[in-house]
Design an enzyme around this catalytic site. Sequence first.
Site, PDB file in Angstrom:
ATOM      1  N   GLU A   1     -54.017 -20.683  16.562  1.00 32.70           N
ATOM      2  CA  GLU A   1     -54.093 -19.225  16.536  1.00 32.70           C
ATOM      3  C   GLU A   1     -52.696 -18.634  16.674  1.00 32.70           C
ATOM      4  O   GLU A   1     -51.768 -19.285  17.155  1.00 32.70           O
ATOM      5  CB  GLU A   1     -54.983 -18.702  17.670  1.00 32.70           C
ATOM      6  CG  GLU A   1     -56.458 -18.955  17.451  1.00 32.70           C
ATOM      7  CD  GLU A   1     -57.330 -18.307  18.527  1.00 32.70           C
ATOM      8  OE1 GLU A   1     -56.775 -17.646  19.435  1.00 32.70           O
ATOM      9  OE2 GLU A   1     -58.557 -18.461  18.453  1.00 32.70           O
TER      10      GLU A   1
ATOM     11  N   PHE B   1     -53.278 -24.448  10.133  1.00 35.25           N
ATOM     12  CA  PHE B   1     -54.017 -23.188  10.044  1.00 35.25           C
ATOM     13  C   PHE B   1     -53.656 -22.332  11.256  1.00 35.25           C
ATOM     14  O   PHE B   1     -53.614 -22.823  12.390  1.00 35.25           O
ATOM     15  CB  PHE B   1     -55.537 -23.429  10.037  1.00 35.25           C
ATOM     16  CG  PHE B   1     -56.045 -24.183   8.845  1.00 35.25           C
ATOM     17  CD1 PHE B   1     -55.866 -23.696   7.563  1.00 35.25           C
ATOM     18  CD2 PHE B   1     -56.715 -25.387   9.002  1.00 35.25           C
ATOM     19  CE1 PHE B   1     -56.350 -24.383   6.456  1.00 35.25           C
ATOM     20  CE2 PHE B   1     -57.202 -26.091   7.906  1.00 35.25           C
ATOM     21  CZ  PHE B   1     -57.015 -25.583   6.628  1.00 35.25           C
ATOM     22  N   GLU B   2     -53.430 -21.051  11.023  1.00 35.52           N
ATOM     23  CA  GLU B   2     -53.146 -20.106  12.104  1.00 35.52           C
ATOM     24  C   GLU B   2     -54.048 -18.889  11.931  1.00 35.52           C
ATOM     25  O   GLU B   2     -53.971 -18.187  10.919  1.00 35.52           O
ATOM     26  CB  GLU B   2     -51.674 -19.666  12.081  1.00 35.52           C
ATOM     27  CG  GLU B   2     -50.680 -20.768  12.394  1.00 35.52           C
ATOM     28  CD  GLU B   2     -50.458 -20.958  13.883  1.00 35.52           C
ATOM     29  OE1 GLU B   2     -51.048 -20.185  14.668  1.00 35.52           O
ATOM     30  OE2 GLU B   2     -49.694 -21.862  14.259  1.00 35.52           O
ATOM     31  N   GLN B   3     -54.900 -18.649  12.921  1.00 36.66           N
ATOM     32  CA  GLN B   3     -55.846 -17.536  12.895  1.00 36.66           C
ATOM     33  C   GLN B   3     -55.404 -16.474  13.895  1.00 36.66           C
ATOM     34  O   GLN B   3     -55.048 -16.784  15.021  1.00 36.66           O
ATOM     35  CB  GLN B   3     -57.239 -18.036  13.275  1.00 36.66           C
ATOM     36  CG  GLN B   3     -58.236 -16.960  13.644  1.00 36.66           C
ATOM     37  CD  GLN B   3     -58.530 -16.001  12.509  1.00 36.66           C
ATOM     38  OE1 GLN B   3     -58.770 -16.415  11.376  1.00 36.66           O
ATOM     39  NE2 GLN B   3     -58.487 -14.706  12.794  1.00 36.66           N
TER      40      GLN B   3
END
Length: 902
Positions: A254, A329-331
């Site tokens: 994140e 992945f970066e949310q």
Amino acid sequence: MRKYYALLLAALITVGAQAQTKSNLAYYLPQNVTYNPAIPTPAAVLGYEVGEWHASHDQLLMYMRAVDAASDRVTITEYARTHENRPLLLLTITSPENQRNIAQIKADHHKLTDPAESGKLDVSKMPAVLWMGYSVHGNEPSGTNASLLAVYYLAAAQGPAIDEVLRNTVVLVDPSINPDGMTRFSSWVNSRRSKNLVTDPANVEQNEAWPGGRFNHYWFDLNRDWLPLQHPESRGRLKQFHEWKPNLLTDHHEMGTNSTFFFQPGVVSRKHPLTPDRNFELTQKIGAFHAKALDKIGSLYFTEENYDDFYYGKGSTYPDVNGAVGILFEQASSRGHAQEGANGVVRFPFTIRNQVTTTLSSIEAMQALRVDLLNYQRDFYQKAAKEASGQGVRAYVFGAEQDPARSYELARIIRQHQIAVYRPKSTLQLNGRTFNPADTYVVPTDQPQFRLIQAMFEERSTFKDSIFYDISAWTLPRAFGLDMASVTKLPKGGLLGQRLDSVSFPVGKVTGDKTAYAYAFSWHGYYAPRALNTLLARKLVVKVATEPFSIGERKMDYGTIMVPVGVQTVPADTVFALMQQVAAANGLEVVGITTGLSAQGLKLGSVNFVTLKKPEIMLLAGPGVSPTDVGEAWHLLDQRFGMTPSLVAPESLDRVNLDRYTVIVASDGTYNGIPVAAREKLRAWVQRGNTLLAMGKGAKWLANNGLSATKFKASGPTPTAPETASGPAAPSPTAPATPALATAPGARDRAGAVPPAAPRTGALPQRPYVGMRNTASAQEITGAIFHARLDLTHPLGYGYDSPDVYLFRDHTVFMERSASPYANPLMYTAKPLASGFISKPNELKLRSTAAADVADVGAGRIISLVDNPNFRAFWYGTNKLFLNSVFFGQIIRANAAPATEE
């Protein structure tokens, strides 16, 4: 065991069904397939819908084991335990037929990475291996909670499409990479959740207390530990990684609430040069699947910005040097259950859905690109073998004659990366140093892990780009403070002696017997401080030699530890037994001495043998202190050296009895929470004869608040173009041009601005606004290695056998030299850069500055180390600067004491 879990599962499903009011699986998962009703949904086991609460680690384990009990597609391996004794699980999910054939699938994947065997394989018939890792940072929970849904889908979905996926793919799910951090974070947000969700960013739920859940137990960032392997989580995970040799690894993170969603590739100019271009091409192809899936649900995203693939110690980058493709992945985070952001209210279920969506698109990409990824892995190792045979360096050699323990620790790490290590066949003379077979290791480059070997040993100072997401250098022999050399020409008779399938800790011994007059051991050994602490804890009288002396023909250096037998309050037999114990436990040679009359140098009764007191240590730990820096000190003292430091919040200093402590450590931090009264209390404590050790901005805080006289250069960005160590940075194909990349007069740069040909005197050239952030970023020192010189006669230099020390620096704090000629025992050289990136202005600032400063304060002293000597727990080569400050601070003075009258 499965029968037990089946009974437990039945009970859980009953309770869950009673608590469950509705299903929201349709929000997360495809509805064009059927789901096996025998597989429990997450809500049936947890008693609430995914996203309604933050799952705790024990709940996560409960669900994973319930699915394992219900499905013949799933098996579970516990691969490690955290520092807090929480299990780390890896789920293997594939078709029942593949489950029965797991051993052969693993064997074939190992052959695929062996150039001598890989050509015999028909990859069109091989299953690919997809590794999905969730939430290495414990307070980035959307990944871990998404793993519940990913496992349910893979175990329960039915139909020809999923059957084909599971025939062609082995999916490995690491549902919680950091259980200790996850537990810390989920407890915080769940215990502060309102019935009616509060979205205010200032709300306590969205602002967890120091140190936060990002880190593991000792406040380390586990995402930086894939290469150094200093924690049980990483060591266990890496063993599984190399047991499986995956083709694709996803790493679910994140970022800030005001962002959207990122997937790789990152900035192309910021990938490591050892990573093949084909890796970037495959990452782009995989990215197309993520874009399509996110388009379908209307989620915003970006790619080829901000993030890079340079440091091989990160989870999404380590695969790139091992024949696989790593995907980050970066949310955008909700930071709790919901939070207002630039794109509206970010809700926890929404963050989970994006992670689930890209989990499924990763599976789809793996299915479509299976043969491409398998071929890529084979080609990676075949080409690496050709590169190894064609390049100049035939082997890397490292060792430390006087400290085999540090060499052992590095060799142990290298072996865990599936790299062959040898002893040399005979004594080697390289770079003016002698490498003896007994304490030297050789790493030949002609082996499948050639590129990873290069990444571990290279010293690089030129780069395509001047901006780094993480560190720019990590040369491992430099980090361990070892002698190192590269071999370009093999000696007659060959280079390699015994191959070491495992490495052994140095064998300690005691020479002499229980009739000794005294015992002594060198301070050169890495674990000598642990031995000293053991002796002091047993209340023995222990002295340190402040000058050299000899025992027969043996030369004993500065810092030698001496234990006289006759003055002890315990019998000689007890002293002898204790010396045997510390010798064996710490890999030391303890020498029995038969007389106090040494042949040369100090006599054993000299006042220059100074009696030591056991240090009582406080580590300032709380708001205003860097969690990672203080965690590294805590880990070092607790885990490696068996010491018992107290962790005390800075704001409580005015309420603590400081006289309990002899050493206080102020790691990097701002310390704004220390009350004024506590500062004066701290000053008085130092004046009473104690040691205050400050590092990084902690040292600067002391100076700014009048507690030390140490001076620092003015900080702030220098208005100049970013440069590499050897010249301007090359343009980034995906980022706006920076001023260093100005085009010829009259030409337009990529932002469309025309640089003025002749700026006004005293004015800076016009620059495109779009490049401002990059220009500032290029003036940061994100992490590089620098050469310094150490005074070996100074107590801070005890135990070093060479004045050449390599420091790790990741900041722009520059310490001025002291007016006292004795106050700066460690100085940067005139040409300090050894490896990594630093801009030219910063290098000029750094040249010949102080790296350590000692200031007398009454009867005590303040020791300032401008750099962190314990960086990420693998900078073994400078740990002794920290430990010398702790143990020998009590005998250090910056200025000569007045002569004593007779």
